[in-house]
Scaffold this motif. Structure first.
Motif, PDB file in Angstrom:
ATOM      1  N   HIS A   1       0.836  -1.201   0.000  1.00 34.29           N
ATOM      2  CA  HIS A   1       0.000   0.000   0.000  1.00 34.29           C
ATOM      3  C   HIS A   1       0.871   1.252   0.000  1.00 34.29           C
ATOM      4  O   HIS A   1       0.557   2.238  -0.688  1.00 34.29           O
TER       5      HIS A   1
ATOM      6  N   LEU B   1       0.652   4.150  -2.709  1.00 33.58           N
ATOM      7  CA  LEU B   1       0.491   5.570  -2.404  1.00 33.58           C
ATOM      8  C   LEU B   1       1.607   6.395  -3.022  1.00 33.58           C
ATOM      9  O   LEU B   1       1.380   7.481  -3.584  1.00 33.58           O
TER      10      LEU B   1
ATOM     11  N   ASP C   1      -2.190   7.263   4.704  1.00 31.87           N
ATOM     12  CA  ASP C   1      -3.199   6.251   5.022  1.00 31.87           C
ATOM     13  C   ASP C   1      -3.658   6.374   6.475  1.00 31.87           C
ATOM     14  O   ASP C   1      -4.611   5.719   6.876  1.00 31.87           O
TER      15      ASP C   1
ATOM     16  N   THR D   1      -6.014   7.750   1.853  1.00 33.10           N
ATOM     17  CA  THR D   1      -6.781   6.507   1.952  1.00 33.10           C
ATOM     18  C   THR D   1      -7.197   6.269   3.398  1.00 33.10           C
ATOM     19  O   THR D   1      -6.759   6.974   4.314  1.00 33.10           O
ATOM     20  N   THR D   2      -8.040   5.275   3.616  1.00 37.80           N
ATOM     21  CA  THR D   2      -8.819   5.158   4.851  1.00 37.80           C
ATOM     22  C   THR D   2      -8.245   4.152   5.860  1.00 37.80           C
ATOM     23  O   THR D   2      -8.965   3.311   6.374  1.00 37.80           O
TER      24      THR D   2
ATOM     25  N   THR E   1      -6.347   1.560   5.574  1.00 45.66           N
ATOM     26  CA  THR E   1      -6.617   0.194   5.121  1.00 45.66           C
ATOM     27  C   THR E   1      -5.367  -0.517   4.625  1.00 45.66           C
ATOM     28  O   THR E   1      -5.463  -1.602   4.048  1.00 45.66           O
TER      29      THR E   1
END
Length: 313
Positions: free
Chosen positions: A102, A106, A252, A273-274, A276
């Motif tokens: 992730h 990003l 994040d 992002t959340t 995650t």
């Protein structure tokens, strides 16, 4: 004898109750707990970023374990817990590869401005003349990793495949690390085009990525955060993005979660992002299973599978 209970304190963890029960744990919810049930609570199954107050913990006379399904445990005063006979475990390293994936996602999305370009296509604003020479190359840049644990090392390995030069900084040395360690966080920021925050949140490192560190990354640099929101001075980050002292950011995690939408409405050059990064379909069951295993080990009086390591003095 009353059945021992595993207490759920974070409401968003209720979606995992079937897994806890299938794993042989009787559960209760903190917001529904009766006074008669308090002596039955032997363990808390928890997400470590949520603050656990001493008042709550002290109200559970038989509590002996806090089993985090998360890697982080920054909402828990581990020293106080151990002084009061409560052990703490966490999901050590189980989702590191997913978090690193992730982080790289990003990084690429922000560096290449992918979300904004997606909006241009969808909104019919595509202009052919804007295609040429509009993106800086990634290869040959320097990536600084803050915190070289499981996640930081996984990010560093991926960064090398992207033709990035890797360096890192953390408070404690790692002699076996194959990448050079900067003399300080500020020095790392000054020498990095991209700063990736992978550090564990602790009592003493809130706001460690300060205004000075942010400005050291600079107007052509980028910050990625997959650690914890409180590691960055978020107000300073937003101000730096707005006035161009920082080029881009990809986050994040946030100081407040969910972060208010209006806080970011007019912030340019940010990909958000959340929280995650580590929540893959493969990693979450492993993390839950480890928490369940730790509770069963505790109830049987056995050695715990993944206790939080003592802080180096």
């Amino acid at each position: 004898m009353s059945e021992p209970l595993a207490l759920i304190v974070a409401p968003f963890l209720t979606v995992l109750e079937p897994a806890f029960r299938k794993g042989g744990l009787a559960t209760a919810r903190a917001w529904e707990l009766t006074e008669d049930q308090r002596p039955q609570v032997r363990a808390i199954v928890h997400a470590g970023e949520v603050v656990l107050t001493q008042e709550l913990l002290a109200s559970l006379p038989a509590l002996g374990l806090i089993a985090c399904v998360s890697v982080g445990y920054d909402g828990i005063d581990v020293g106080w817990c151990r002084a009061n006979g409560i052990e703490v475990t966490h999901a050590r390293g189980l989702n590191a590869e997913d978090v690193a994936d992730h982080a790289i996602g990003l990084l690429l999305a922000a560096w290449r401005n992918i979300p904004a370009l997606d909006r241009i296509v969808r909104e019919g604003r595509w202009k052919q003349e804007e295609r040429i020479g509009s993106q800086p190359s990634l290869g040959g840049r320097t990536l600084g990793v803050v915190g070289l644990g499981h996640i930081g090392a996984a990010v560093a390995r991926r960064a090398e495949a992207l033709r990035l030069k890797v360096q890192w900084w953390a408070p404690r040395e790692k002699p076996a690390a194959p990448w050079p360690r900067a003399e300080s966080l500020l020095a790392l920021a000054r020498d990095s085009d991209i700063l990736v925050i992978c550090a564990r949140a602790e009592a003493g490192n809130r706001g460690m990525v300060s205004r000075e560190v942010i400005e050291a990354v600079g107007s052509q640099g980028m910050i990625v955060n997959v650690g914890r929101g409180q590691l960055i001075d978020e107000d300073a980050l937003i101000a730096a993005l707005k006035d161009g002292r920082l080029w881009r950011a990809a986050l994040d995690v946030f100081v407040q979660e969910p972060t208010p939408a209006e806080r970011w409405a007019d912030v340019p050059n940010a990909v958000l992002t959340t929280h995650t990064a580590g929540s893959s379909n493969e990693a979450v069951p492993l993390m839950v299973a480890q928490a369940i295993d730790n509770v069963h080990r505790f109830l049987r009086g056995e050695e715990l599978a993944s206790p939080v390591a003592p802080v180096a003095g």
